[in-house]
Design an enzyme around this catalytic site. Structure first.
Site, mmCIF file in Angstrom:
data_model
loop_
_atom_site.group_PDB
_atom_site.id
_atom_site.type_symbol
_atom_site.label_atom_id
_atom_site.label_comp_id
_atom_site.label_asym_id
_atom_site.label_seq_id
_atom_site.Cartn_x
_atom_site.Cartn_y
_atom_site.Cartn_z
ATOM 1 N N HIS A 207 -23.371 -16.861 -33.266
ATOM 2 C CA HIS A 207 -23.646 -18.296 -33.108
ATOM 3 C C HIS A 207 -24.886 -18.543 -32.267
ATOM 4 O O HIS A 207 -25.249 -17.737 -31.414
ATOM 5 C CB HIS A 207 -22.430 -19.050 -32.540
ATOM 6 N N ASP B 142 -20.466 -13.508 -32.228
ATOM 7 C CA ASP B 142 -20.201 -13.818 -33.643
ATOM 8 C C ASP B 142 -21.445 -14.372 -34.339
ATOM 9 O O ASP B 142 -21.360 -14.897 -35.455
ATOM 10 C CB ASP B 142 -19.034 -14.820 -33.761
ATOM 11 N N ASP C 243 -26.210 -27.558 -25.264
ATOM 12 C CA ASP C 243 -24.795 -27.908 -25.443
ATOM 13 C C ASP C 243 -24.116 -28.159 -24.103
ATOM 14 O O ASP C 243 -24.682 -27.890 -23.038
ATOM 15 C CB ASP C 243 -24.058 -26.804 -26.226
ATOM 16 N N GLU D 247 -20.652 -22.326 -34.458
ATOM 17 C CA GLU D 247 -19.772 -21.215 -34.785
ATOM 18 C C GLU D 247 -19.843 -20.896 -36.278
ATOM 19 O O GLU D 247 -20.348 -21.708 -37.067
ATOM 20 C CB GLU D 247 -18.333 -21.587 -34.410
HETATM 21 P P1 PGA Z 1 -23.869 -15.165 -23.158
HETATM 22 O O1 PGA Z 1 -23.562 -16.227 -24.296
HETATM 23 O O2 PGA Z 1 -25.314 -15.353 -22.816
HETATM 24 O O3 PGA Z 1 -22.999 -15.533 -21.991
HETATM 25 O O4 PGA Z 1 -23.584 -13.838 -23.723
HETATM 26 C C1 PGA Z 1 -24.480 -16.358 -25.335
HETATM 27 C C2 PGA Z 1 -24.011 -17.394 -26.326
HETATM 28 O O5 PGA Z 1 -22.801 -17.530 -26.530
HETATM 29 O O6 PGA Z 1 -24.866 -18.049 -26.923
#
Ligand code: PGA
Length: 260
Positions: free
Chosen positions: A138, A136, A67, A143
């Protein structure tokens, strides 16, 4: 689904790196799917060390990232292109032209996303996809409410994700609200998936993904339907798994078989 529970994120990352290294040794032209965020950094450190020690080479490896923030130029220090260059690509022998990140400045998002999917397909698909997990549940920027059949597209981020990501930006108003993201359906096409989860704030998401129902409310739960998904967790992220002792024994046996 195999779940490996380690004491620390460093140990979990070392084990995940061993899977990546085994693939790249077996197939020097492997196609990697890569992720950003704080989670994969120790994995990338391991890969850099293996590359510097000449145990693996990325010379012929091709990569596609999950992404990119919508509206950020690749030179922005919070863009995911910048992240990948500074945390991995600049430190290994990969050819920069073989690394792909969605263009956050593309004028036509749909066209950019369709071309990205086409290029992955033309490369033969992703052999191994690295994933983090959001608090959450994702994966990539899929999301809650993202279709489990979703493809690469323009997405809007939840207030929770914007809040989680605000730690990287000077002020909350600077955090992008939109991103281009591979879909859950796109991710499910990877031949192997390696998800990393570290810290207590991921424990509920991990439990939902592994032991909850398959639901678009926790898009990582789609991986229950993936034939070759591996979760590498530290103790804190695995703390809410009811069967974590069983998974650990089974996962370690599966990993030993893979690396034999
Ligand atoms: P993070 O994010 O590695 O910074 O915790 C993970 C994600 O949102 O996929």
């Amino acid at each position: 689904m195999e779940i490996i529970v380690c004491k620390t994120k460093e140990e979990a990352s070392r084990k995940a790196a061993a899977l990546v290294a085994a693939l790249v040794k077996k197939n020097p032209k492997a196609v990697l799917g890569l992720a950003t965020g704080s989670t994969p950094i120790p994995l990338y450190k391991e890969l850099i060390a293996l590359n510097k020690a000449k145990k693996i080479s990325f010379k012929q490896v091709r990569s596609w990232n999950l992404d990119e923030y919508w509206g950020l130029p690749p030179t922005h220090d919070q863009s995911y292109r910048y992240f990948m260059d500074t945390n991995l690509f600049d430190h290994v022998d990969i050819a920069k032209k073989s690394t792909h990140v969605l263009n956050g400045l593309a004028k036509d998002a749909a066209k950019e996303c369709a071309a990205y999917e086409k290029a992955i397909k033309a490369a033969g698909g992703i052999d191994l996809q690295v994933l983090g997990i959001g608090s959450d549940g994702h994966i990539a920027f899929n999301e809650p409410g993202s279709s489990l059949a979703s493809r690469t597209r323009l997405v809007s981020l939840t207030p929770q994700t914007v809040k989680d990501n605000s730690r990287f930006f000077k002020k909350a108003a600077d955090v992008p609200r939109y991103a281009l993201s591979m879909g859950v359906g796109s991710i499910m096409e990877a031949k192997r998936v390696v998800l990393l989860a570290f810290g207590a704030n991921k424990a509920a998401a991990v439990a939902g993904a592994v032991e909850g129902g398959v639901s678009q409310f926790c898009t990582a739960s789609a991986l229950q339907m993936h034939p070759d998904a591996w979760f590498f967790c530290d103790a804190a992220a695995a703390a809410k798994l009811k069967l974590r002792k069983y998974y650990t024994v089974r996962g370690e046996e599966a990993l030993a078989r893979e690396l034999a």
